[in-house]
Design a protein around this motif. Structure first.
Motif, PDB file in Angstrom:
ATOM      1  N   VAL A 133      -0.127 -12.485   0.375  1.00 27.46           N
ATOM      2  CA  VAL A 133      -0.833 -13.432  -0.426  1.00 27.46           C
ATOM      3  C   VAL A 133       0.178 -15.177   0.527  1.00 27.46           C
ATOM      4  N   TYR A 134       0.044 -16.045   0.803  1.00 29.35           N
ATOM      5  CA  TYR A 134       0.340 -17.376   0.643  1.00 29.35           C
ATOM      6  C   TYR A 134       0.029 -19.013   0.575  1.00 29.35           C
ATOM      7  N   ASP A 135       1.274 -19.132   0.544  1.00 31.11           N
ATOM      8  CA  ASP A 135       0.652 -20.233  -0.597  1.00 31.11           C
ATOM      9  C   ASP A 135       0.408 -21.198   0.773  1.00 31.11           C
ATOM     10  N   ILE A 136      -0.241 -22.191   0.675  1.00 31.18           N
ATOM     11  CA  ILE A 136      -0.213 -23.631   1.445  1.00 31.18           C
ATOM     12  C   ILE A 136       0.755 -23.689   2.885  1.00 31.18           C
ATOM     13  N   SER A 137       2.204 -24.239   2.315  1.00 32.46           N
ATOM     14  CA  SER A 137       3.570 -24.196   2.951  1.00 32.46           C
ATOM     15  C   SER A 137       3.457 -22.577   4.109  1.00 32.46           C
ATOM     16  N   GLY A 138       2.656 -21.637   3.724  1.00 34.16           N
ATOM     17  CA  GLY A 138       2.696 -20.638   4.355  1.00 34.16           C
ATOM     18  C   GLY A 138       4.318 -19.479   4.163  1.00 34.16           C
ATOM     19  N   ARG A 139       4.848 -19.875   2.904  1.00 36.53           N
ATOM     20  CA  ARG A 139       5.660 -18.610   1.806  1.00 36.53           C
ATOM     21  C   ARG A 139       4.985 -17.347   1.665  1.00 36.53           C
ATOM     22  N   MET A 140       5.380 -16.657   1.769  1.00 38.17           N
ATOM     23  CA  MET A 140       4.320 -15.374   1.124  1.00 38.17           C
ATOM     24  C   MET A 140       5.183 -15.510  -0.571  1.00 38.17           C
ATOM     25  N   VAL A 141       4.177 -15.370  -1.246  1.00 35.80           N
ATOM     26  CA  VAL A 141       4.270 -15.110  -2.784  1.00 35.80           C
ATOM     27  C   VAL A 141       4.090 -14.104  -3.595  1.00 35.80           C
ATOM     28  N   ALA A 142       3.402 -13.046  -2.992  1.00 36.60           N
ATOM     29  CA  ALA A 142       2.614 -11.797  -3.491  1.00 36.60           C
ATOM     30  C   ALA A 142       2.621 -11.192  -1.925  1.00 36.60           C
ATOM     31  N   GLU A 143       3.004  -9.651  -1.938  1.00 42.28           N
ATOM     32  CA  GLU A 143       2.763  -8.655  -1.051  1.00 42.28           C
ATOM     33  C   GLU A 143       2.671  -7.215  -2.091  1.00 42.28           C
ATOM     34  N   LEU A 144       0.899  -6.860  -2.335  1.00 45.42           N
ATOM     35  CA  LEU A 144      -0.158  -6.438  -2.219  1.00 45.42           C
ATOM     36  C   LEU A 144       0.048  -5.434  -2.245  1.00 45.42           C
ATOM     37  N   THR A 145       0.299  -4.998  -0.873  1.00 47.50           N
ATOM     38  CA  THR A 145       0.091  -3.293  -0.164  1.00 47.50           C
ATOM     39  C   THR A 145       1.046  -3.563   1.110  1.00 47.50           C
ATOM     40  N   ASN A 146       1.407  -2.548   1.069  1.00 49.68           N
ATOM     41  CA  ASN A 146       2.471  -2.697   2.642  1.00 49.68           C
ATOM     42  C   ASN A 146       2.807  -1.478   2.544  1.00 49.68           C
ATOM     43  N   GLY A 147       2.239  -0.168   3.190  1.00 46.26           N
ATOM     44  CA  GLY A 147       2.507   1.129   4.011  1.00 46.26           C
ATOM     45  C   GLY A 147       1.125   2.105   4.618  1.00 46.26           C
ATOM     46  N   PHE A 148       0.910   3.126   4.752  1.00 46.56           N
ATOM     47  CA  PHE A 148       0.504   4.075   5.705  1.00 46.56           C
ATOM     48  C   PHE A 148      -0.634   4.044   4.009  1.00 46.56           C
ATOM     49  N   GLN A 149      -2.220   3.746   4.925  1.00 45.68           N
ATOM     50  CA  GLN A 149      -3.105   4.327   3.950  1.00 45.68           C
ATOM     51  C   GLN A 149      -4.600   5.031   4.429  1.00 45.68           C
ATOM     52  N   VAL A 150      -5.053   6.283   4.210  1.00 46.00           N
ATOM     53  CA  VAL A 150      -6.398   6.953   4.716  1.00 46.00           C
ATOM     54  C   VAL A 150      -7.369   6.039   4.587  1.00 46.00           C
ATOM     55  N   ALA A 151      -8.169   6.733   5.477  1.00 47.57           N
ATOM     56  CA  ALA A 151      -9.909   6.126   5.518  1.00 47.57           C
ATOM     57  C   ALA A 151     -10.311   5.982   4.954  1.00 47.57           C
ATOM     58  N   GLY A 152     -11.100   4.949   3.944  1.00 43.31           N
ATOM     59  CA  GLY A 152     -12.181   4.796   2.737  1.00 43.31           C
ATOM     60  C   GLY A 152     -11.758   3.269   2.230  1.00 43.31           C
ATOM     61  N   THR A 153     -12.465   3.086   1.293  1.00 46.21           N
ATOM     62  CA  THR A 153     -12.552   1.444   0.348  1.00 46.21           C
ATOM     63  C   THR A 153     -11.020   1.216  -1.033  1.00 46.21           C
ATOM     64  N   ARG A 154     -10.742   0.441  -0.917  1.00 44.07           N
ATOM     65  CA  ARG A 154      -9.382   0.618  -1.596  1.00 44.07           C
ATOM     66  C   ARG A 154      -9.421  -1.074  -1.935  1.00 44.07           C
ATOM     67  N   SER A 155      -9.261  -1.303  -3.636  1.00 46.16           N
ATOM     68  CA  SER A 155      -9.010  -2.428  -4.517  1.00 46.16           C
ATOM     69  C   SER A 155      -7.531  -2.340  -4.415  1.00 46.16           C
ATOM     70  N   VAL A 156      -7.293  -3.955  -4.535  1.00 46.18           N
ATOM     71  CA  VAL A 156      -5.711  -4.186  -5.469  1.00 46.18           C
ATOM     72  C   VAL A 156      -6.322  -5.311  -6.017  1.00 46.18           C
ATOM     73  N   VAL A 157      -5.348  -6.002  -6.959  1.00 50.43           N
ATOM     74  CA  VAL A 157      -5.878  -6.928  -8.058  1.00 50.43           C
ATOM     75  C   VAL A 157      -4.307  -8.059  -7.477  1.00 50.43           C
TER      76      VAL A 157
END
Length: 79
Positions: free
Chosen positions: A25-49
């Motif tokens: 997630v980035y703010d209007i200035s382009g700064r990253m404010v949150a990294e919700l997920t970063n890595g290898f995932q298997v196929a399927g449906t996911r949800s992050v908060v």
């Protein structure tokens, strides 16, 4: 969902094949404010908060990158 949101929202996505996934997630200035997920995932449906209780009201951008796929979505935080 929902958009606008206060103070948190759930972001869902589906993957057709296994691979590296980054949801940030980035703010209007382009700064990253949150990294919700970063890595290898298997196929399927996911949800992050995304909990934005410590952020100010405004427009943010959610960027999802998975292999050759990239999508950016605008969300609005209203407190």
């Amino acid at each position: 969902y929902p958009n606008p949101f206060n103070p948190s929202t759930s972001l869902s996505y589906s993957m057709k094949s296994d691979g590296l996934v980054n949801v940030s997630v980035y703010d209007i200035s382009g700064r990253m404010v949150a990294e919700l997920t970063n890595g290898f995932q298997v196929a399927g449906t996911r949800s992050v908060v995304f909990d934005a209780s410590d952020l100010s009201s405004g427009i943010y951008f959610v960027n999802m990158a998975a292999d050759a796929f990239t999508k950016t979505q605008k969300i609005m935080l209203i407190k």
